[in-house]
Design an enzyme around this catalytic site. Structure first.
Site, PDB file in Angstrom:
ATOM      1  N   TYR A  74     -59.919 186.159  22.977  1.00  0.00           N
ATOM      2  CA  TYR A  74     -59.481 187.037  21.892  1.00  0.00           C
ATOM      3  C   TYR A  74     -58.355 186.361  21.122  1.00  0.00           C
ATOM      4  CZ  TYR A  74     -57.755 191.149  19.413  1.00  0.00           C
ATOM      5  OH  TYR A  74     -57.361 192.017  18.426  1.00  0.00           O
TER       6      TYR A  74
ATOM      7  N   ASP B  22     -53.661 179.712  22.501  1.00  0.00           N
ATOM      8  CA  ASP B  22     -53.273 181.040  22.027  1.00  0.00           C
ATOM      9  C   ASP B  22     -52.400 181.661  23.116  1.00  0.00           C
ATOM     10  OD1 ASP B  22     -52.974 183.676  21.388  1.00  0.00           O
ATOM     11  OD2 ASP B  22     -55.046 183.961  20.728  1.00  0.00           O
TER      12      ASP B  22
ATOM     13  N   LYS C 134     -46.341 188.987  20.701  1.00  0.00           N
ATOM     14  CA  LYS C 134     -45.973 190.071  21.623  1.00  0.00           C
ATOM     15  C   LYS C 134     -44.504 190.015  22.027  1.00  0.00           C
ATOM     16  CE  LYS C 134     -50.649 191.043  22.635  1.00  0.00           C
ATOM     17  NZ  LYS C 134     -51.316 192.297  22.492  1.00  0.00           N
TER      18      LYS C 134
END
Ligand SMILES: Cc1ncc(COP(=O)(O)O)c(C=O)c1O
Length: 426
Positions: A139, A234, A262
């Site tokens: 993702y 990522d 995040k």
């Protein structure tokens, strides 16, 4: 657990009336969260939960941490945004650069989606080629290139991508190649076959909750380096979480570029692309010339409130013992979850690391996206609901741990695991 209040019911009805799909697109519409402190959140009915969602990861130091709140409040009183370089952004870039092995230079943006989009674009500019290889089940956010075989219901033979969303131009498909995570042999063959077309390889070094097999990341590093293809990690989830220096530090493999997100924004919209100077030079027209320049502009990029929150957060995380304590408690939670399922006779595999894990209801080994499809998804949905009834909140895909979780949370959670596993056995 108390009944939902009339106030929360009214809000849910209003959400259905005014929000597309009745939600913000993330969690289901049956709960409205109203506040959070430390490891706990409260819904609009006043019900308290131990929180393992953590805002989908950012709240790694817990909700409303006093030092983060103070830093944000101080900045708010001095102004919210300027569209100009600010002190905290520079200090946070320095901190990122010192923490993440590949991060010689840093560029801020506001979402993980942007960060991976720019990382891929840098790789294309650098290599002057178009195609990117990503992994099935990986993702990387919501842009067109990321939404290829992120969660295909019916996967195609590698390297064919399956778009995950309506509205993506068909032309994008031919720019993406899909490989199986944790399968170095197949990936190596794909990279070898397409080496002259490849602009870059992007991988979640810890894909969703799947740890890389020993040698997988090192093998990827070796293969991409051999052909001069930029390797992108990522680390939107893993930066400052698996270790202070992210997955790069944790697994000892250094990519060329990474996307961070995040936790680095401390609960505010702040993410970053970082990497080797030679690649990051594409953000600087004076170094690469107009033809190779990659403009990257965002109204809120590196916004001072977000950088203040991020800087306060990473300074808390940097204190000695943070990661040892978090991993230790998380590993005990993982073990408690596995035991609860075993005792209830529910076939289950608890997968991941102490700071980030998930349970798959299956007997089979979980190593890649296709093996996750064999797990009983309906039972997981039931389990998540049962946990909530026992005061434990989480999202639909994993448990996130924070430094605020403590022994009391552990005791509540272990009891909830037992009760939910027993109820989910039926
Ligand atoms: C690994 C990874 N990359 C990218 C993203 C996208 O980040 P954002 O939701 O900030 O766009 C996410 C979000 O969960 C993620 O987990």
């Amino acid at each position: 657990m108390a009944e939902r209040s009339a106030h929360e019911s009214e809000l849910i009805a209003k959400a259905g009336r005014y929000l597309a799909g009745g939600t913000l697109g993330n969690l289901s519409e049956d709960v409205i969260l109203a506040s959070g402190r430390g490891s706990r959140v409260w819904d609009a009915s006043g019900r308290e939960y131990v929180d393992y969602l953590l805002g989908s990861g950012p709240m790694l130091v817990g909700h409303a941490h006093p030092e983060v709140v103070a830093a944000v409040r101080a900045q708010l009183e001095r102004g919210s945004t300027f569209f100009a370089t600010n002190e905290q952004a520079i200090l946070l870039a320095e901190e990122i650069s010192k923490a993440m092995p590949c991060a010689e230079k840093v560029r801020f943006c506001s979402t993980g989606t942007e960060a991976t989009l720019y990382a891929m674009r840098v790789a294309r500019a650098f290599r002057r080629r178009d195609r990117i290889l990503k992994f099935e089940g990986g993702y990387h956010g919501m842009h067109d290139y990321a939404l290829m075989s992120m969660a295909p219901a019916a996967p195609l033979p590698f390297p064919q991508p399956v778009p995950d969303s309506a509205g993506i131009p068909r032309a994008i498909e031919s720019t993406m190649l899909i490989a199986p995570f944790n399968d170095l042999e197949t990936t190596a063959a794909l990279i070898d076959r397409h080496r002259d077309e490849l602009a870059g390889v992007i991988v979640e070094p810890f894909q969703r909750v799947l740890p890389p097999r020993p040698g997988f990341l090192a093998g990827l590093r070796e293969l991409t380096a051999r052909h001069g293809i930029p390797l992108i990690f990522d680390e939107v989830v893993t930066s400052f979480r698996l270790a202070y220096g992210g997955a790069q530090e944790y697994y000892g493999v250094t990519p060329d570029l990474c996307a961070l997100g995040k936790a680095v924004g401390g609960g505010f919209p702040l993410t970053a692309v970082a990497g080797r100077d030679e690649l990051m030079a594409h953000f600087d027209a004076t170094r690469v010339g107009r033809e190779q320049f990659l403009p990257q502009i965002g109204t809120l990029s590196g916004n001072p409130v977000a950088t203040a929150a991020g800087l306060a957060t990473v300074r808390i995380l940097k204190r000695p013992g943070t990661y040892e304590r978090m991993h230790a408690l998380g590993n005990r939670l993982k073990a408690a979850l596995q035991q609860a399922c075993d005792r209830a006779g529910v076939p289950a595999r608890v997968v991941g690391e102490g700071v980030l894990f998930e349970v798959y209801f299956t007997d089979g080994e979980i190593v890649d996206y296709r093996s996750t499809l064999r797990a009983d998804r309906q039972r997981l949905v039931r389990f998540v609901r049962l946990l909530r009834e026992h005061g434990v909140f989480r999202g639909t895909s994993k448990f996130y741990l924070s430094i605020a979780h403590d022994e009391t949370d552990f005791a509540i959670t272990a009891r909830a695991f037992e009760a939910a596993a027993a109820a989910a056995a039926g």
